[in-house]
Design a protein around this motif. Structure first.
Motif, PDB file in Angstrom:
ATOM      1  N   TRP A 125     -21.540  -8.720  -2.292  1.00 41.81           N
ATOM      2  CA  TRP A 125     -22.970  -9.683  -1.749  1.00 41.81           C
ATOM      3  C   TRP A 125     -22.764 -10.297  -2.327  1.00 41.81           C
ATOM      4  CZ3 TRP A 125     -27.080  -8.597  -5.634  1.00 41.81           C
ATOM      5  CH2 TRP A 125     -26.901  -8.359  -6.993  1.00 41.81           C
ATOM      6  N   LYS A 126     -24.088 -10.687  -2.457  1.00 36.07           N
ATOM      7  CA  LYS A 126     -23.969 -12.618  -3.274  1.00 36.07           C
ATOM      8  C   LYS A 126     -22.895 -13.204  -2.786  1.00 36.07           C
ATOM      9  CE  LYS A 126     -27.063 -11.953  -6.909  1.00 36.07           C
ATOM     10  NZ  LYS A 126     -27.633 -12.269  -7.893  1.00 36.07           N
ATOM     11  N   GLU A 127     -22.046 -13.875  -1.388  1.00 36.88           N
ATOM     12  CA  GLU A 127     -21.555 -14.471  -1.336  1.00 36.88           C
ATOM     13  C   GLU A 127     -20.889 -15.908  -1.362  1.00 36.88           C
ATOM     14  OE1 GLU A 127     -18.456 -14.421   2.705  1.00 36.88           O
ATOM     15  OE2 GLU A 127     -19.559 -13.461   2.565  1.00 36.88           O
ATOM     16  N   SER A 128     -22.269 -16.101  -1.764  1.00 38.02           N
ATOM     17  CA  SER A 128     -22.798 -17.865  -2.190  1.00 38.02           C
ATOM     18  C   SER A 128     -22.586 -17.824  -3.365  1.00 38.02           C
ATOM     19  CB  SER A 128     -24.692 -17.537  -1.880  1.00 38.02           C
ATOM     20  OG  SER A 128     -25.444 -17.122  -2.532  1.00 38.02           O
ATOM     21  N   ARG A 129     -21.999 -17.216  -4.447  1.00 35.73           N
ATOM     22  CA  ARG A 129     -21.349 -17.812  -5.516  1.00 35.73           C
ATOM     23  C   ARG A 129     -20.141 -17.777  -5.664  1.00 35.73           C
ATOM     24  NH1 ARG A 129     -23.370 -11.344  -9.468  1.00 35.73           N
ATOM     25  NH2 ARG A 129     -24.809 -12.694 -10.055  1.00 35.73           N
ATOM     26  N   PRO A 145      -5.845  -6.021  -4.323  1.00 37.70           N
ATOM     27  CA  PRO A 145      -4.955  -6.301  -3.086  1.00 37.70           C
ATOM     28  C   PRO A 145      -5.896  -7.862  -2.340  1.00 37.70           C
ATOM     29  CG  PRO A 145      -4.669  -4.428  -3.476  1.00 37.70           C
ATOM     30  CD  PRO A 145      -5.875  -4.844  -4.135  1.00 37.70           C
ATOM     31  N   PHE A 146      -6.890  -7.260  -1.826  1.00 42.79           N
ATOM     32  CA  PHE A 146      -7.724  -7.810  -0.670  1.00 42.79           C
ATOM     33  C   PHE A 146      -8.270  -8.931  -1.174  1.00 42.79           C
ATOM     34  CE2 PHE A 146     -10.551  -4.954  -1.719  1.00 42.79           C
ATOM     35  CZ  PHE A 146     -11.796  -4.929  -1.777  1.00 42.79           C
ATOM     36  N   GLU A 147      -8.846  -9.077  -1.779  1.00 43.82           N
ATOM     37  CA  GLU A 147      -9.425 -10.080  -3.361  1.00 43.82           C
ATOM     38  C   GLU A 147      -8.904 -11.337  -2.505  1.00 43.82           C
ATOM     39  OE1 GLU A 147     -11.861  -8.619  -6.231  1.00 43.82           O
ATOM     40  OE2 GLU A 147     -10.142  -9.104  -6.547  1.00 43.82           O
ATOM     41  N   LYS A 148      -7.214 -11.930  -2.018  1.00 45.87           N
ATOM     42  CA  LYS A 148      -6.570 -13.411  -2.148  1.00 45.87           C
ATOM     43  C   LYS A 148      -7.200 -13.605  -0.743  1.00 45.87           C
ATOM     44  CE  LYS A 148      -2.235 -14.858  -2.980  1.00 45.87           C
ATOM     45  NZ  LYS A 148      -2.466 -16.015  -4.560  1.00 45.87           N
ATOM     46  N   GLN A 149      -7.112 -12.762  -0.095  1.00 44.73           N
ATOM     47  CA  GLN A 149      -7.372 -12.965   1.445  1.00 44.73           C
ATOM     48  C   GLN A 149      -8.600 -13.577   1.510  1.00 44.73           C
ATOM     49  OE1 GLN A 149      -5.458 -10.568   0.881  1.00 44.73           O
ATOM     50  NE2 GLN A 149      -3.479 -11.025   1.074  1.00 44.73           N
ATOM     51  N   PHE A 150      -9.492 -13.047   0.814  1.00 49.03           N
ATOM     52  CA  PHE A 150     -11.427 -12.941   0.619  1.00 49.03           C
ATOM     53  C   PHE A 150     -10.985 -14.673  -0.076  1.00 49.03           C
ATOM     54  CE2 PHE A 150     -15.329 -13.730  -1.668  1.00 49.03           C
ATOM     55  CZ  PHE A 150     -15.920 -13.493  -0.600  1.00 49.03           C
ATOM     56  N   TYR A 151     -10.552 -14.996  -0.702  1.00 46.56           N
ATOM     57  CA  TYR A 151     -11.336 -16.760  -1.346  1.00 46.56           C
ATOM     58  C   TYR A 151     -10.247 -17.533  -0.205  1.00 46.56           C
ATOM     59  CZ  TYR A 151     -13.181 -15.407  -5.904  1.00 46.56           C
ATOM     60  OH  TYR A 151     -14.194 -14.734  -6.828  1.00 46.56           O
ATOM     61  N   LYS A 153     -10.260 -17.717   2.609  1.00 47.68           N
ATOM     62  CA  LYS A 153     -11.147 -17.919   3.695  1.00 47.68           C
ATOM     63  C   LYS A 153     -11.665 -18.997   3.079  1.00 47.68           C
ATOM     64  CE  LYS A 153     -14.262 -14.903   4.885  1.00 47.68           C
ATOM     65  NZ  LYS A 153     -15.361 -13.712   4.552  1.00 47.68           N
ATOM     66  N   HIS A 154     -12.470 -18.901   1.975  1.00 48.07           N
ATOM     67  CA  HIS A 154     -13.265 -20.083   1.224  1.00 48.07           C
ATOM     68  C   HIS A 154     -12.719 -20.977   0.747  1.00 48.07           C
ATOM     69  CE1 HIS A 154     -16.684 -17.525   1.490  1.00 48.07           C
ATOM     70  NE2 HIS A 154     -16.462 -16.338   1.082  1.00 48.07           N
ATOM     71  N   ASN A 155     -11.064 -21.106   1.301  1.00 40.43           N
ATOM     72  CA  ASN A 155     -10.918 -22.367   0.597  1.00 40.43           C
ATOM     73  C   ASN A 155     -10.324 -21.932  -0.702  1.00 40.43           C
ATOM     74  OD1 ASN A 155     -10.153 -23.249   3.230  1.00 40.43           O
ATOM     75  ND2 ASN A 155     -12.214 -24.365   3.402  1.00 40.43           N
ATOM     76  N   MET A 156      -9.956 -21.283  -1.439  1.00 42.89           N
ATOM     77  CA  MET A 156      -9.490 -21.508  -2.776  1.00 42.89           C
ATOM     78  C   MET A 156      -8.890 -20.487  -2.779  1.00 42.89           C
ATOM     79  SD  MET A 156     -12.038 -20.472  -6.228  1.00 42.89           S
ATOM     80  CE  MET A 156     -11.431 -19.897  -8.155  1.00 42.89           C
TER      81      MET A 156
END
Length: 374
Positions: A125-129, A145-151, A153-156
């Motif tokens: 939640w609060k992806e806008s953060r 493990p899945f957080e690396k892919q998540f970031y 996706k946001h070019n970080m």
């Protein structure tokens, strides 16, 4: 590199645990570090200088935060003033996003280096953060493990360091051979059902009575509650009433090593229970207003880390209205009576452990922090 200063901010029990292991790793690599921190008993035992204890910091849910907003704002002011006085080479933020992201933004404006260890759960939640994080954090170190892919996706670009609980539990098993847990707490040889109702008063008030009601018919078990260090025995007895139980403080891992079944509040404790391979039922209950707001905002399928990491239901989650005595009892009996269900859950726990990697998170983070301030 001598006399380097590091400021660490952890605001919850899990952050205190991971903060303590990080501090041990930092001191192992550079014993001359000057560390100042917000944390709890575990961090305090390692060394450094405590500014504020977590027992004064943990507020849970939207309503509770609003009710305590003046205290929170006062703490933010104290924190900023203390950082300015200390003049750290780097600030390490451990989870606790509502507070830490505000300090991170301010720190960046004041040209202080920022490392964030254990990402806020912005994928839930609060992806806008993500915009605040990209603007305020020099280095993000993630543990799922899945957080690396998540970031990505946001070019970080972030670093996956593995989960620190792997190390914390391995260290415990190596260093703690206490075999007299039952004797010490006057426990007999019956199987143990462990209750982990959380670390904050609000959540314990809501969940412990329901858990106790649920297990009153499980006569073959003895009940042991993992007590929060910031609360005392009298408080738990007042919540439990005339139910016969044992309460242990600061011995959650000893308890999980002995437990046969567990009833666990969602959060880090669900993963700790899984890593000890204890079959569990996960319980979550907040105020109706907080729950209604969260339901609109939260995007993930599961609330327990076990299910989130494996992306399937390994442990049963009972949430809000479903978190009642009847349902908890039914799920516990399914595990108790169904050998296959128990076996399957433990096999899934093993897959979870393999997915989380080989450990070493605290050392990796310590190395990264020290490189940041060289």
């Amino acid at each position: 590199m001598n006399n380097k200063k590091i400021y660490i901010i952890a605001g919850e029990a899990s952050g205190d645990l991971h903060g303590s292991n990080l501090m041990k790793a930092l001191y192992a690599q550079n014993p001359d570090l000057d560390i100042r921190f917000w944390g709890g008993d575990a961090m305090q035992k390692v060394g450094g200088s405590l500014v504020k204890h977590i027992k004064d910091l943990a507020f849970m849910g939207f309503v509770e935060v609003l009710m305590n907003i003046r205290t929170i704002l006062k703490n933010i002011k104290i924190c900023k003033e203390d950082i300015l006085h200390f003049k750290p080479d780097c600030i390490v933020f451990i989870d606790y996003p509502g507070f830490n992201l505000r300090i991170a933004k301010w720190a960046k404006e004041n040209k202080i280096k920022t490392v964030y260890y254990i990402s806020p759960q912005i994928w839930a939640w609060k992806e806008s953060r993500i915009h605040k994080i990209k603007a305020s954090v020099d280095k993000m170190l993630v543990i799922l493990p899945f957080e690396k892919q998540f970031y990505a996706k946001h070019n970080m670009q972030v670093d996956y360091v593995g989960h620190p609980l792997i190390d914390a539990i391995e260290n415990f098993k190596e260093q703690n051979n206490e075999k007299d847990f039952r004797e010490k707490h006057k426990l007999d040889q019956r199987p143990i059902i462990a209750l982990l109702p959380g670390s904050r008063r609000q959540e314990i008030n809501r969940k412990l009575t329901v858990m106790l009601e649920a297990i009153k018919n499980l006569k073959d078990y003895q009940i042991v509650v993992a007590g929060a260090p910031s609360l005392d025995l009298d408080y738990y007895k007042s919540v439990a009433g005339d139910v016969e139980l044992h309460i242990v403080f600061g011995e959650t891992y000893n308890l999980l090593r002995e437990a046969n079944l567990a009833c666990v509040t969602s959060g880090t404790a669900t993963l700790e229970t899984a890593l000890f391979k204890v079959p569990q039922v996960v319980c979550y209950k907040s105020s109706d207003i907080s729950y209604r707001i969260a339901k609109k905002l939260i995007k993930v399928k599961y609330i327990s880390l076990v299910n989130l990491i494996m992306d399937k239901e390994i442990v049963k989650e009972l949430i809000q209205q479903d978190c009642n005595a009847e349902n908890i009892e039914k799920e516990l009996l399914k595990i108790q009576n169904g050998k296959e269900k128990r076996k399957e859950m433990i096999a899934d726990y093993q897959k979870l452990i393999e997915k989380l990697g080989n450990g070493g998170a605290s050392e990796i983070v310590a190395t990264t922090v020290l490189k940041t301030i060289e």
